[in-house]
Design a protein around this motif. Sequence first.
Motif, PDB file in Angstrom:
ATOM      1  N   ASN A  44       0.749  -1.286   0.241  1.00  0.00           N
ATOM      2  CA  ASN A  44       0.228   0.162  -0.112  1.00  0.00           C
ATOM      3  C   ASN A  44       1.010   1.664   0.297  1.00  0.00           C
ATOM      4  O   ASN A  44       0.836   2.203   0.728  1.00  0.00           O
ATOM      5  N   LEU A  45       2.118   1.036  -0.788  1.00  0.00           N
ATOM      6  CA  LEU A  45       3.259   2.348  -0.500  1.00  0.00           C
ATOM      7  C   LEU A  45       2.951   2.083  -1.787  1.00  0.00           C
ATOM      8  O   LEU A  45       3.845   1.677  -2.667  1.00  0.00           O
ATOM      9  N   SER A  46       2.988   3.532  -2.940  1.00  0.00           N
ATOM     10  CA  SER A  46       3.809   3.939  -4.403  1.00  0.00           C
ATOM     11  C   SER A  46       5.032   4.432  -3.837  1.00  0.00           C
ATOM     12  O   SER A  46       4.829   5.671  -3.623  1.00  0.00           O
ATOM     13  N   VAL A  47       6.056   3.167  -3.835  1.00  0.00           N
ATOM     14  CA  VAL A  47       7.124   4.486  -3.189  1.00  0.00           C
ATOM     15  C   VAL A  47       7.557   4.718  -5.372  1.00  0.00           C
ATOM     16  O   VAL A  47       7.934   3.940  -6.289  1.00  0.00           O
ATOM     17  N   GLU A  48       7.872   5.911  -5.289  1.00  0.00           N
ATOM     18  CA  GLU A  48       7.821   6.866  -6.421  1.00  0.00           C
ATOM     19  C   GLU A  48       9.329   7.878  -6.988  1.00  0.00           C
ATOM     20  O   GLU A  48       9.486   7.951  -7.339  1.00  0.00           O
ATOM     21  N   GLY A  49      10.249   7.316  -5.977  1.00  0.00           N
ATOM     22  CA  GLY A  49      11.360   7.723  -6.221  1.00  0.00           C
ATOM     23  C   GLY A  49      12.459   7.398  -5.429  1.00  0.00           C
ATOM     24  O   GLY A  49      11.887   6.486  -3.947  1.00  0.00           O
ATOM     25  N   ILE A  50      13.864   8.025  -5.318  1.00  0.00           N
ATOM     26  CA  ILE A  50      14.387   7.451  -4.161  1.00  0.00           C
ATOM     27  C   ILE A  50      15.539   8.587  -4.039  1.00  0.00           C
ATOM     28  O   ILE A  50      16.060   8.831  -5.482  1.00  0.00           O
ATOM     29  N   PHE A  51      15.877   8.516  -2.913  1.00  0.00           N
ATOM     30  CA  PHE A  51      17.480  10.019  -2.754  1.00  0.00           C
ATOM     31  C   PHE A  51      17.882   9.826  -1.975  1.00  0.00           C
ATOM     32  O   PHE A  51      17.844   8.841  -0.662  1.00  0.00           O
ATOM     33  N   SER A  52      19.235  10.534  -2.205  1.00  0.00           N
ATOM     34  CA  SER A  52      20.384  10.374  -0.699  1.00  0.00           C
ATOM     35  C   SER A  52      20.506  11.881  -0.594  1.00  0.00           C
ATOM     36  O   SER A  52      19.731  12.738  -1.197  1.00  0.00           O
TER      37      SER A  52
END
Length: 382
Positions: free
Chosen positions: A159-167
């Motif tokens: 139920n999570l829409s993981v739409e990006g990644i960052f650091s």
Amino acid sequence: MLKSYSRAWCEIDYKAINHNLDEIQKLVGKTKIMGIVKANAYGHGDVACARQMAKWGVDFFGVSSIDEALNLRENGIDQDILILGYTPVEHFHYLYEKNIVQSLVSFEYAQKLNAFAKENDAMIRCHCKVDTGMCRTGIIYQDQDKHMDQIIAEYRLSNLSVEGIFSHFPVSDDLGVDSRTFTENQIRLFKEVIDNLKKEGIDCGIKHIQNSYGILNYMDLGMDYCRPGLLYMGVTSDDQIPILSNPDFIPIMSIYANVSLVKWIQEGQSVSYGRNFIATKPTKVATVSIGYADGIPRLLSNQGFEVLIHGKHCKVIGNICMDQCMVDVTDVENVKEGDICCFVGQMGQERVTIDTISRLAKTINNETMSAIAARVPRLEKR
């Protein structure tokens, strides 16, 4: 220069944000800009800055907390908003109700957020935070300790829409060999995570890693977004820190206050708390209606800091008080009650920079500007 109804005020040149965004874009190529407006846009007014950036074309904003995100939504900002920090469980419902993107501060946090979303039959938008060396939030992925399994598992939560990644970079402002090596290794680790996700058949979504000094020193990394804060405000953390680019920024903030009283004191008389200034000759003193409760650091006291009155440099003397400070105007003619004193900005041909204040107070512009009190009105330069 505007005259405020208040005793002290900031003047913000919001239109100059367009120029500063243009300068950022030149550095990062096709990478898009996520405007960081946390902490009331570092004291510049989050809603006003966001509105101006949206007119320019910024379609994503970064904040630190749910209340900052809600403030933008309540004031008509309908672009995407990423909460970079922690949202308490009791406020999770706002994330899907107001279409706000949450950063996943840990895998355990992601599981908790997913359970809430599942229970409420909702899908919550998120970005995966990867800790490549900041050791603050995010799933650790560093040479000594790699948790790729948790990153993959985050993307697969129902139920999570993981739409990006960052650091995030901790030392992108430092051009020393050790810091350059550290930052370049962070970039390598981040790209390694992205490659590992691809091998698992996972689309990582949008990628972003450059903070302000990441933009200035590691310009075009080919990411989807960069995250300038100070830069669109026309300043860096300290203008004496060397950088590898040469942008032409325009500082957008000026700070002014009124003179409330002018008087002569005689040799031997002292000024302010602590009696740290004692006149050695007859001295004309202007009391100015701004102090440390307004955001002028008390650490500036007795450091030789100079303000501008009638376009001339004048030294602040004695300890800065909560609401007032005193200035030596002996060499300036016709100073009177109601005159304007410039603490940051330009008056005539002379200028006082925020950098000077920060260095004397042994801090950085990020803190100095963020600490300007809410009671100091922000007026738009016309």
